[in-house]
Design an enzyme around this catalytic site. Structure first.
Site, PDB file in Angstrom:
ATOM      1  N   LYS A 165      -3.448   9.135  37.894  1.00  0.00           N
ATOM      2  CA  LYS A 165      -4.849   8.886  37.542  1.00  0.00           C
ATOM      3  C   LYS A 165      -5.089   9.457  36.155  1.00  0.00           C
ATOM      4  O   LYS A 165      -4.987  10.657  35.932  1.00  0.00           O
ATOM      5  CB  LYS A 165      -5.792   9.527  38.558  1.00  0.00           C
ATOM      6  CG  LYS A 165      -7.263   9.266  38.259  1.00  0.00           C
ATOM      7  CD  LYS A 165      -8.153   9.898  39.311  1.00  0.00           C
ATOM      8  CE  LYS A 165      -9.611   9.625  39.033  1.00  0.00           C
ATOM      9  NZ  LYS A 165     -10.495  10.234  40.061  1.00  0.00           N
ATOM     10  N   ARG A 201     -19.173   6.387  37.623  1.00  0.00           N
ATOM     11  CA  ARG A 201     -19.889   7.670  37.631  1.00  0.00           C
ATOM     12  C   ARG A 201     -21.394   7.449  37.672  1.00  0.00           C
ATOM     13  O   ARG A 201     -22.131   8.260  38.242  1.00  0.00           O
ATOM     14  CB  ARG A 201     -19.462   8.503  36.431  1.00  0.00           C
ATOM     15  CG  ARG A 201     -18.008   8.971  36.571  1.00  0.00           C
ATOM     16  CD  ARG A 201     -17.477   9.672  35.337  1.00  0.00           C
ATOM     17  NE  ARG A 201     -16.074  10.041  35.526  1.00  0.00           N
ATOM     18  CZ  ARG A 201     -15.289  10.496  34.563  1.00  0.00           C
ATOM     19  NH1 ARG A 201     -15.763  10.658  33.342  1.00  0.00           N
ATOM     20  NH2 ARG A 201     -14.024  10.796  34.831  1.00  0.00           N
ATOM     21  N   LYS A 212      -4.240   4.421  38.297  1.00  0.00           N
ATOM     22  CA  LYS A 212      -5.641   4.165  37.956  1.00  0.00           C
ATOM     23  C   LYS A 212      -5.873   4.599  36.520  1.00  0.00           C
ATOM     24  O   LYS A 212      -5.483   5.712  36.156  1.00  0.00           O
ATOM     25  CB  LYS A 212      -6.545   4.957  38.906  1.00  0.00           C
ATOM     26  CG  LYS A 212      -8.035   4.750  38.694  1.00  0.00           C
ATOM     27  CD  LYS A 212      -8.851   5.576  39.674  1.00  0.00           C
ATOM     28  CE  LYS A 212     -10.331   5.353  39.447  1.00  0.00           C
ATOM     29  NZ  LYS A 212     -11.161   6.176  40.356  1.00  0.00           N
ATOM     30  N   TYR A 222     -13.363  -4.458  42.614  1.00  0.00           N
ATOM     31  CA  TYR A 222     -14.735  -4.893  42.866  1.00  0.00           C
ATOM     32  C   TYR A 222     -14.843  -6.413  42.836  1.00  0.00           C
ATOM     33  O   TYR A 222     -15.906  -6.959  43.132  1.00  0.00           O
ATOM     34  CB  TYR A 222     -15.664  -4.276  41.813  1.00  0.00           C
ATOM     35  CG  TYR A 222     -15.546  -2.768  41.750  1.00  0.00           C
ATOM     36  CD1 TYR A 222     -16.128  -1.964  42.729  1.00  0.00           C
ATOM     37  CD2 TYR A 222     -14.830  -2.140  40.740  1.00  0.00           C
ATOM     38  CE1 TYR A 222     -16.009  -0.587  42.696  1.00  0.00           C
ATOM     39  CE2 TYR A 222     -14.712  -0.758  40.696  1.00  0.00           C
ATOM     40  CZ  TYR A 222     -15.291   0.004  41.672  1.00  0.00           C
ATOM     41  OH  TYR A 222     -15.162   1.371  41.646  1.00  0.00           O
TER      42      TYR A 222
END
Length: 329
Positions: free
Chosen positions: A196, A206, A254, A319
């Site tokens: 990550k 965030r 990620k 998403y």
């Protein structure tokens, strides 16, 4: 040798292109991130993530039922915690009746076969917006790992199939694995965010959880002391191999598209499934460009998803999952 061999023969029509296609994305590839909030009848759009929503538990149940009907079989849960429940130690994360624990139960109640993975990190619960406990300007590693292990056990007790530590503390996979084993959760899996990176692509996420680091004295302004330097390649392999050795069942890279070289490196090195998180910034950029008419949304989305799988991803946290189903429809 040309002209006996003409590669274009295998590109001459849509039918032949489909027949010889090397990489095919399917609904089974997707892990669907979901954002959960307190309240009832809440479905609020995230301003920086068009067509993506924060959901109260009642709408979470409806959403997972819809996802299942669409052929999507796995979700990754995140919670937005009220400010009054945040502190430096992530105390609320261990509440057996906390929002995450109730969200797990809500998903399993609505759709028992849905695979539930849970975010394990302190930033949603932290008054400082960090993934670990803050002391004297430092993020404490071992003390944080102990809390993450307790958090993981709590998620397993609520019914999570996998826990997904996203914190990047050293040694936390072993700490979590041992805690799960000690509490009898031998079958609870771990999907580790192994590589990550400290990326600028996380901004909309965030916003969704109100989990950015706060700008106050004696608190690190960013997450670069624990998330990885985006200039580094071999470090990602080392981090990932250590997580596998410590008991990770799945490893993750990620963000997604800017790190496909890392995905391929890791895929070549480990024998466990590799997940890729196509993050909020990647999603928001395409949505914004498509809204301006600068890019063909569906064509670029499909190209991106195919590139991620072609690089070696077994699992794509994205998403775009529902958009993909719509296009494939």
């Amino acid at each position: 040798m040309y002209p006996l061999i003409r590669n274009r023969r295998l590109r001459a029509s849509q039918s032949i292109r489909r027949l010889v296609r090397e990489t095919i994305v399917t609904p089974d590839d997707f892990l669907v991130p979901l954002f959960v909030v307190e309240g009832k009848s809440i479905k609020e759009e995230i301003p920086s993530m068009p067509n993506y929503y924060r959901l109260s538990l009642d709408n979470l149940e409806k959403e997972v039922q819809e996802l299942w009907k669409m052929g999507l079989c796995a979700v990754l849960l995140f919670v937005k915690v009220p400010d009054n429940l945040k502190d430096n130690k992530g105390t609320e994360a261990l509440n057996p009746n906390g929002l995450m624990q109730r969200a797990i139960k809500a998903v399993k109640n609505a759709c028992p076969e849905m695979l539930v993975m849970t975010d394990v990190a302190l930033d949603p619960f932290s008054s400082y917006g960090h993934d670990g406990i803050v002391a004297e300007g430092q993020i404490l590693n071992d003390e944080t790992s102990e809390v993450l292990a307790e958090m993981s056990v709590s998620h397993a007790q609520a019914g999570a199939d996998f826990v997904a530590p996203s914190d990047m503390m050293d040694g936390r996979i072993l700490t979590i694995r041992e805690a799960l084993e000690d509490e009898g959760f031998q079958n609870t899996g771990i999907m580790s965010y192994s590589a990550k990176y400290a990326s600028a692509f996380y901004g909309p996420f965030r916003d969704a959880l109100d989990s950015a680091p706060v700008d106050i004295a004696n608190v690190p302004k960013d997450k670069k002391t624990y998330q990885m330097d985006f200039a580094n390649r071999f470090e990602a392999i080392r981090e990932t191999q250590m997580d596998v050795d410590e008991g990770a069942d799945i490893v993750m890279v990620k963000p997604g598209l800017p790190y496909l070289d890392i995905v391929r490196e890791i895929k070549n090195e480990v024998d466990v499934p590799v997940a890729v998180y196509q993050v909020s910034g990647e999603y928001a950029m395409l949505k914004a460009a498509a809204e301006k008419g600068w890019l063909d949304h569906d064509a670029v989305m499909m190209e991106q998803l195919t590139a991620i799988k072609r690089a070696g991803a077994n699992i794509i946290a994205s998403y775009f999952a529902k958009d993909f189903i719509r296009v494939m429809g």
